[in-house]
Motif scaffolding. Structure first.
Motif, PDB file in Angstrom:
ATOM      1  N   ASP A 201       0.330  -1.201   0.068  1.00  0.00           N
ATOM      2  CA  ASP A 201       0.495   0.341  -0.139  1.00  0.00           C
ATOM      3  C   ASP A 201       0.856   1.193   0.381  1.00  0.00           C
ATOM      4  N   GLY A 202       1.626   1.722   0.604  1.00  0.00           N
ATOM      5  CA  GLY A 202       2.928   1.969   0.966  1.00  0.00           C
ATOM      6  C   GLY A 202       3.781   2.643  -0.488  1.00  0.00           C
ATOM      7  N   ALA A 203       4.226   1.494  -1.125  1.00  0.00           N
ATOM      8  CA  ALA A 203       4.323   1.138  -2.725  1.00  0.00           C
ATOM      9  C   ALA A 203       3.633   2.205  -3.465  1.00  0.00           C
ATOM     10  N   ASP A 204       2.415   1.866  -3.724  1.00  0.00           N
ATOM     11  CA  ASP A 204       1.817   1.939  -4.680  1.00  0.00           C
ATOM     12  C   ASP A 204       1.432   4.050  -4.475  1.00  0.00           C
ATOM     13  N   TRP A 205       0.536   4.149  -3.564  1.00  0.00           N
ATOM     14  CA  TRP A 205       0.685   5.313  -2.978  1.00  0.00           C
ATOM     15  C   TRP A 205       1.860   6.362  -3.593  1.00  0.00           C
ATOM     16  N   LEU A 206       2.724   5.763  -2.869  1.00  0.00           N
ATOM     17  CA  LEU A 206       3.849   6.685  -2.885  1.00  0.00           C
ATOM     18  C   LEU A 206       4.579   6.813  -4.426  1.00  0.00           C
ATOM     19  N   ARG A 207       4.040   5.629  -5.395  1.00  0.00           N
ATOM     20  CA  ARG A 207       4.566   5.646  -6.861  1.00  0.00           C
ATOM     21  C   ARG A 207       3.327   6.863  -7.438  1.00  0.00           C
ATOM     22  N   ALA A 208       2.386   6.739  -6.819  1.00  0.00           N
ATOM     23  CA  ALA A 208       0.889   7.631  -7.080  1.00  0.00           C
ATOM     24  C   ALA A 208       1.039   9.008  -6.725  1.00  0.00           C
ATOM     25  N   HIS A 340      29.158  15.209  -4.961  1.00  0.00           N
ATOM     26  CA  HIS A 340      28.036  14.905  -4.417  1.00  0.00           C
ATOM     27  C   HIS A 340      26.808  13.287  -4.446  1.00  0.00           C
ATOM     28  N   PHE A 341      26.543  13.545  -2.977  1.00  0.00           N
ATOM     29  CA  PHE A 341      25.346  11.478  -3.141  1.00  0.00           C
ATOM     30  C   PHE A 341      24.153  11.798  -2.770  1.00  0.00           C
ATOM     31  N   PHE A 342      23.401  11.543  -3.689  1.00  0.00           N
ATOM     32  CA  PHE A 342      22.312  11.823  -4.012  1.00  0.00           C
ATOM     33  C   PHE A 342      21.371  10.128  -4.269  1.00  0.00           C
ATOM     34  N   HIS A 343      20.339  10.387  -2.731  1.00  0.00           N
ATOM     35  CA  HIS A 343      18.717   8.664  -3.300  1.00  0.00           C
ATOM     36  C   HIS A 343      17.742   9.067  -3.812  1.00  0.00           C
ATOM     37  N   VAL A 344      17.084   8.655  -4.744  1.00  0.00           N
ATOM     38  CA  VAL A 344      15.918   8.954  -5.064  1.00  0.00           C
ATOM     39  C   VAL A 344      15.344   7.766  -4.268  1.00  0.00           C
ATOM     40  N   GLU A 345      13.499   7.987  -4.400  1.00  0.00           N
ATOM     41  CA  GLU A 345      12.887   7.277  -3.869  1.00  0.00           C
ATOM     42  C   GLU A 345      11.903   6.187  -5.047  1.00  0.00           C
ATOM     43  N   LEU A 346      12.179   5.871  -5.743  1.00  0.00           N
ATOM     44  CA  LEU A 346      11.697   5.452  -7.147  1.00  0.00           C
ATOM     45  C   LEU A 346      12.675   5.123  -8.268  1.00  0.00           C
ATOM     46  N   ALA A 473      19.991   2.654 -15.455  1.00  0.00           N
ATOM     47  CA  ALA A 473      18.747   2.844 -14.168  1.00  0.00           C
ATOM     48  C   ALA A 473      17.323   2.160 -15.533  1.00  0.00           C
ATOM     49  N   ARG A 474      17.505   2.184 -16.664  1.00  0.00           N
ATOM     50  CA  ARG A 474      16.268   2.025 -17.336  1.00  0.00           C
ATOM     51  C   ARG A 474      15.915   0.464 -17.459  1.00  0.00           C
ATOM     52  N   LYS A 475      17.310  -0.565 -17.433  1.00  0.00           N
ATOM     53  CA  LYS A 475      17.006  -1.299 -18.100  1.00  0.00           C
ATOM     54  C   LYS A 475      16.885  -2.320 -17.058  1.00  0.00           C
ATOM     55  N   TYR A 476      16.945  -1.654 -15.955  1.00  0.00           N
ATOM     56  CA  TYR A 476      17.165  -2.877 -14.811  1.00  0.00           C
ATOM     57  C   TYR A 476      16.182  -2.612 -13.748  1.00  0.00           C
ATOM     58  N   THR A 477      15.263  -1.466 -13.873  1.00  0.00           N
ATOM     59  CA  THR A 477      14.197  -1.277 -12.345  1.00  0.00           C
ATOM     60  C   THR A 477      13.103  -0.963 -13.314  1.00  0.00           C
ATOM     61  N   HIS A 478      12.378  -1.673 -12.129  1.00  0.00           N
ATOM     62  CA  HIS A 478      11.342  -2.424 -12.227  1.00  0.00           C
ATOM     63  C   HIS A 478       9.684  -0.772 -11.592  1.00  0.00           C
ATOM     64  N   SER A 479       9.209   0.249 -12.249  1.00  0.00           N
ATOM     65  CA  SER A 479       8.289   1.124 -11.843  1.00  0.00           C
ATOM     66  C   SER A 479       6.258   1.184 -12.842  1.00  0.00           C
ATOM     67  N   SER A 480       5.890   1.475 -12.250  1.00  0.00           N
ATOM     68  CA  SER A 480       4.085   1.475 -12.636  1.00  0.00           C
ATOM     69  C   SER A 480       4.218   2.090 -13.938  1.00  0.00           C
TER      70      SER A 480
END
Length: 480
Positions: A201-208, A340-346, A473-480
């Motif tokens: 549920d948390g992941a679905d809302w995060l993506r939305a 600089h080191f950054f991270h994103v959620e998705l 990133a585009r080859k190996y990540t899975h997103s909605s």
């Protein structure tokens, strides 16, 4: 139309312990009761008294248990519970329907009562030291005119999503919970912690929510298209902008995360503490770097089988250490050893940043065409030029005479000492022999990054599919 985040505050069962005071009692009033066929509900909390100081009780909470006795509910249990009272409560969403009228208001007659008052208005119990049998203050009295203080749960609120930031909630730096989110708007408005029942549920809302924010950001970028220009009046394109978390390392052994708003505009990479709202804000960035002299690197991605993939996009340049920073992170290396080191959620966000850095860098390489740096070798001042059409050229800084020139395809290898010196290995087309050229630069990292940008842009111009084939990133990540 303004897009917003609507949330309902459903709160789990809570426990609070109160000590009855000689003046003010428990500091709360209740309504309802078993004799009226409705739950016992907190209808008022007095500011500064026992109930208020717990921080755990609110108007609209249903009393489930008093000390060790389950409330059926019967309000006399509260009156006779002694000096130390433990309450188990839970927010009752239906409670506001019968908490709207003030205490002591007359109610309609009912078949279940003698007509004194309705249970939907007042049960007759005030746990602040006063009985309901006391005549209430006259409307004209100062006490009646004084605003009432009440701590209430908010059932619904709105957070504007334009340029907002959504992230997994973290109670401590460096950690997060997959079932909790927080949304923060640029004006400081916050959703608070949104707790979900499951990680899915948390992941679905995060993506939305992230998708909604991304669409609004694209609208904002289009609005900026005609407003930003360089010193010559030429329009500057904003390729991409958005939020990321920067990992900071200080005296504290545990690194901390700080939200940063990043932007790729024209020939520069910007790092802000807050989103740029006006054109003047672009000049107030925390850091601004020239795009051709920075290197974006995707570090680690979590794959579907829960293993790690090390993605190195340096294409022959020296790697540098980077700690485990989470599933979707990237770094930006600049001149003079700055990083600089950054991270994103998705994973989809990581793919967009990777693609955007490539697009913005290649666009700047094509626009500028060449880049020249001052260098030295064996005491001689030289000029080293990287040209998209010609390749590498080294000339005397005084006479402008060309000392040597090679195409990009003739570069067969390189090495450096990590400080100032660099070796380039070229193949002579006539003799087929390898020639070594050694040069010394004040900012070696900036030159290496520039060489990388021009070579990558050159290859991409010859092979349009090169960029997509190199996108980890585009080859190996899975997103909605």
């Amino acid at each position: 139309a303004q897009l917003g985040l609507q949330a309902c505050a459903t709160v789990p069962r809570r426990t609070a312990t109160l000590r009855r005071r000689p003046v003010g009692g428990l500091g709360l009033s209740v309504k309802g009761g078993a004799e009226h066929g409705v739950p016992v509900v907190i209808s008022r909390i007095l500011e500064g008294h026992a109930a208020d100081q717990t921080g755990m009780l609110f108007v609209g909470d249903a009393v489930l248990q008093v000390t060790a006795v389950v409330c059926h509910p019967q309000v006399h249990l509260l009156r006779n519970a002694g000096d130390d009272v433990t309450l188990a409560v839970k927010y009752l969403s239906e409670a506001p329907a019968f908490l709207k009228l003030p205490l002591g208001s007359p109610g309609p007659s009912s078949d279940h009562s003698s007509g004194g008052s309705s249970p939907l208005f007042d049960s007759g119990l005030h746990l602040n030291g006063n009985s309901s049998h006391t005549t209430p203050s006259s409307p004209s009295s100062p006490a009646a005119d004084k605003p009432k203080y009440e701590k209430r749960w908010r059932d619904c609120w709105s957070v504007p999503l334009s340029l907002a930031r959504v992230c997994r909630y973290s109670a401590r730096a460096g950690g997060s919970r997959s079932t909790a989110l927080e949304v923060r708007a640029p004006d400081g408005a916050s959703s608070g912690v949104l707790q979900f029942y499951t990680a899915q549920d948390g992941a679905d809302w995060l993506r939305a929510v992230s998708t909604n924010i991304r669409e609004l950001t694209l609208r904002h970028v289009k609005l900026l298209a005609g407003l930003l220009s360089d010193v010559h009046g030429l329009p500057l394109q904003v390729v991409h902008m958005g939020w990321a978390s920067e990992r900071l390392h200080g005296a504290d052994p545990s690194p901390t995360l700080r939200p940063r708003f990043l932007a790729l505009k024209g020939s520069s990479f910007y790092i802000f503490s807050a989103p740029p709202v006006s054109t003047w804000d672009w000049a107030r960035a925390d850091q601004i770097y020239y795009l051709c002299e920075v290197l974006c690197k995707v570090h680690k991605l979590r794959l579907a089988d829960d293993c790690w993939l090390q993605a190195n996009l340096y294409l022959g340049l020296r790697d540098f250490d980077c700690e485990d920073q989470g599933p979707y992170c990237f770094s930006v290396a600049a001149g003079h050893g700055k990083s600089h080191f950054f991270h994103v959620e998705l994973g989809s966000e990581l793919a967009v940043w990777e693609k955007s850095f490539q697009t913005a860098t290649f666009t700047e390489v094509r626009r500028t065409g060449s880049r020249t740096y001052t260098c030295r070798w064996q005491g001689e001042a030289l000029r080293f030029t990287v040209d998209l059409a010609v390749g590498f050229t080294c000339s005397d800084s005084k006479t402008q005479n060309v000392l040597w020139r090679f195409k990009f395809s003739q570069l067969k290898g390189s090495s450096d000492d990590g400080k100032t010196r660099m070796k380039l290995l070229f193949q002579n087309l006539d003799t087929r022999q390898i020639e070594t050229k050694e040069l010394e630069f004040q900012d070696l990292a900036a030159v290496l990054h520039c060489i990388h940008a021009f070579i990558a842009a050159k290859v991409a111009s010859v092979d349009p599919g090169f960029v997509d084939s190199q996108s980890i990133a585009r080859k190996y990540t899975h997103s909605s």
